[in-house]
Design a protein around this motif. Structure first.
Motif, PDB file in Angstrom:
ATOM      1  N   SER A  25      26.019  21.169  29.417  1.00 18.24           N
ATOM      2  CA  SER A  25      27.454  21.232  29.114  1.00 18.24           C
ATOM      3  C   SER A  25      28.309  20.887  30.325  1.00 18.24           C
ATOM      4  O   SER A  25      29.418  20.367  30.185  1.00 18.24           O
ATOM      5  N   ASN A  26      27.802  21.216  31.510  1.00 21.57           N
ATOM      6  CA  ASN A  26      28.546  20.954  32.745  1.00 21.57           C
ATOM      7  C   ASN A  26      27.624  20.248  33.735  1.00 21.57           C
ATOM      8  O   ASN A  26      26.929  20.895  34.522  1.00 21.57           O
ATOM      9  N   TYR A  52      26.950  21.309  37.378  1.00 15.55           N
ATOM     10  CA  TYR A  52      26.328  22.596  37.720  1.00 15.55           C
ATOM     11  C   TYR A  52      24.821  22.416  37.924  1.00 15.55           C
ATOM     12  O   TYR A  52      24.124  21.850  37.080  1.00 15.55           O
TER      13      TYR A  52
END
Length: 565
Positions: free
Chosen positions: A176-177, A180
């Motif tokens: 999702s990110n 990260y």
């Protein structure tokens, strides 16, 4: 003689559980009759005949017992956690053929275990069976080795599952990110949090634990079916499916060993995935109609798990595009890498989310099963401070102290996360070896020392029992050294690529064996009877024996049963 017991003996009519005629194999010597001062149902009579007091509520049924074991099996999260071993060692051919071959022999082990469970439905499980069936003079040693190997396998289950669960959660965050990147400390802390939550749930009353696992197992089945349907339906690759000739016939050997050995090495994933079917054995003191329902739950778990797991293997084998990209992905979690490779991102996150929920249920089931094993062994004073770990909480009527001990040990083992993926990966191989060694010892004794003299319970394999058990034992003997092999040899072998299973499992077992030789053999006598019983009485149900010795609380052990068979 204890005054209170003496008064009870003379003032109350006794109800007897005849160990010689009950459908169980008891540690009690022939002729010993356990008794209580209250009416007993069939399940209590069975556990009393085995030599133990009824201390748990029997609130597990065949279905809820199956639910716990199927949750421990956790096909979807287990497959996701061990995809590296199946796909990474021998490619798709290793996956599909390896699962079939391994499952035939694993089913032999499961059916032989179910036969033992029907004859001895107690939380001690395989440990109790090894003690009772061993040749004269070897009962305590057989119980000692079986118990410690089984316990090591049990306490490594929840940490390994929760570590894989944490890795999947953090991989989902990374998807999702993309900016990260999870750190090892974050993985460790998340794993620790999940372990604490699982310990809290496992400390609840039996009824609540059964309900939680029932919901979790039902969700596991639904999620698995959904995954098997969704992946081929939504796969984005063109063509969607790899030709059968390549799936079944091309071994992508990524080890330094011959193709056949590489296929055998893929079995670690199958064995670790399919090692939860012993849970009904350990929950049998909390299950109604235990000597029938528990063995049925064992066979049902192994059979259903084997078939559904193979379907999942086929789906992945036919849809994977690039095996190397899956194994070497920066996400650090092969299942997440595979899902992103074959599915649109939203669909991949959806399947990964289902896997995470299933993994949470699986870890909790592992914690419950391990706590019952710890309790059973502490009841027989196997551990230091056993008096603490064998206590049953008066409010929940569950072994809360055993749960806490397992959780603390599990968190300490999770420190291996900080040493790298190879070190923490050893927990998976340890669990596979430790459990299957413990499974094999009592089956080996039953097949090669007891044979057709084995006293069957109501669920049994008939005349085929020794032959089925023999196949299962032969499989375990083959797989123990295979599971210790590293994927590379000679100059390519570095500490980072070494398979540390032989050390991490072998060192504790060597220490346990040395402990036995130096000290434990002097005081450890195997399963201890903790019920009151009359010696060598012949009784009828609900009647006082015509002749009996003074009743006493006894510490009769495995040595008492050595001449029974």
């Amino acid at each position: 003689m204890d005054t209170k017991l003496s008064e009870t003996t003379t003032s109350k009519r006794r109800v007897y559980a005849d160990a010689n005629h009950a459908p169980v194999t008891s540690v009690l010597p022939d002729g010993d009759v356990p008794y209580a001062d209250h009416d007993m149902d069939a399940d209590e009579r069975v556990i009393m005949a085995l030599g133990y007091k009824q201390e748990f509520k029997r609130e597990f049924s065949l279905w809820t017992t199956f639910c716990v074991s199927f949750a421990v099996l956790g096909l979807l999260p287990s497959f996701a956690s061990t995809l590296y071993y199946g796909m990474g060692y021998a490619g798709t051919a290793g996956m599909v053929w390896g699962w079939i071959i391994a499952m035939i022999f694993i089913q032999c082990v499961a059916m032989s275990m179910a036969e033992l469970c029907s004859a001895m439905p107690t939380s001690g499980g395989l440990y109790y069976a090894a003690a009772v069936l061993a040749p004269p003079g070897y009962g305590p040693l057989a119980a000692w080795l079986t118990g410690w190997s089984n316990w090591i396998g049990q306490i490594t289950a929840a940490p390994s599952v929760d570590y894989a669960l944490s890795a999947m959660i953090l991989a989902a965050v990374s998807i999702s990110n993309p900016d990260y990147v999870p750190t090892t400390w974050q993985t460790f802390l998340l794993t620790t949090l999940i372990m604490i939550i699982h310990a809290a749930i496992s400390s609840m009353p039996t009824k609540r634990v059964a309900q939680f696992n029932s919901y979790g197992s039902t969700f596991n089945i639904i999620a698995l079916i959904a995954t098997i349907i969704v992946i081929p339906a939504v796969a984005k690759s063109e063509p969607k499916f790899t030709p059968s000739k390549e799936v079944w016939g091309t071994i992508t050997n990524q080890t330094d060993f011959p193709d056949g050995v590489a296929v055998l090495m893929t079995f670690v994933g199958v064995i670790w995935t399919m090692s939860g079917y012993d849970s009904p054995f350990h929950l049998s003191e909390e299950c109604s109609n235990a000597n029938i329902a528990s063995p049925r739950a064992i066979v049902l778990t192994s059979g259903v798990g084997g078939v559904m797991g193979w379907f999942l293997q086929l789906v992945v084998a036919y849809t994977v595009v690039d095996i190397s990209a899956v194994i070497d992905s920066d996400l650090g979690q092969p299942w997440a890498s595979y899902l992103l490779q074959v599915l649109p991102q939203k669909a991949a996150l959806g399947i990964l989310g289902l896997t995470i929920i299933c993994g949470f249920s699986m870890g909790q089931g592992c914690m419950v099963a391990a706590s019952r094993v710890t309790y059973a062994y502490a009841r027989d004073d196997c551990f230091p401070l056993s008096r603490i770990w064998k206590q049953v909480n008066p409010y929940t009527q569950t072994p809360v102290n055993a749960v806490i001990l397992n959780a603390v040990l599990g968190i300490l083992m999770c420190l291996l996360i900080l040493a790298g993926s190879v070190a923490i990966g050893a927990l998976f191989s340890i669990g596979a070896i430790a459990q299957f060694v413990a499974f094999a010892i009592p089956i080996f004794i039953r097949v090669f020392f007891v044979g057709h003299r084995f006293r069957k319970g109501p669920w049994h394999l008939g005349p085929f029992g020794p032959y089925i058990g023999g196949l299962g034992v032969a499989f375990v003997l083959l797989m123990v050294p295979i599971l210790c092999l590293p994927s590379v040899t000679k100059g390519d072998l570095t500490p980072d690529l070494m398979n540390w299973t032989c050390l991490v499992y072998g060192a504790p077992m060597l220490a346990v064996l040395i402990w036995w030789v130096v000290d434990a053999r002097k005081w450890f006598t195997g399963p201890k009877v903790n019920v009151e019983h009359s010696m060598h009485a012949v009784v009828s149900e609900g009647m006082e024996p015509e002749e009996h010795a003074d009743a006493e609380v006894t510490t009769t052990s495995a040595k008492s049963a050595e001449d029974k068979l």
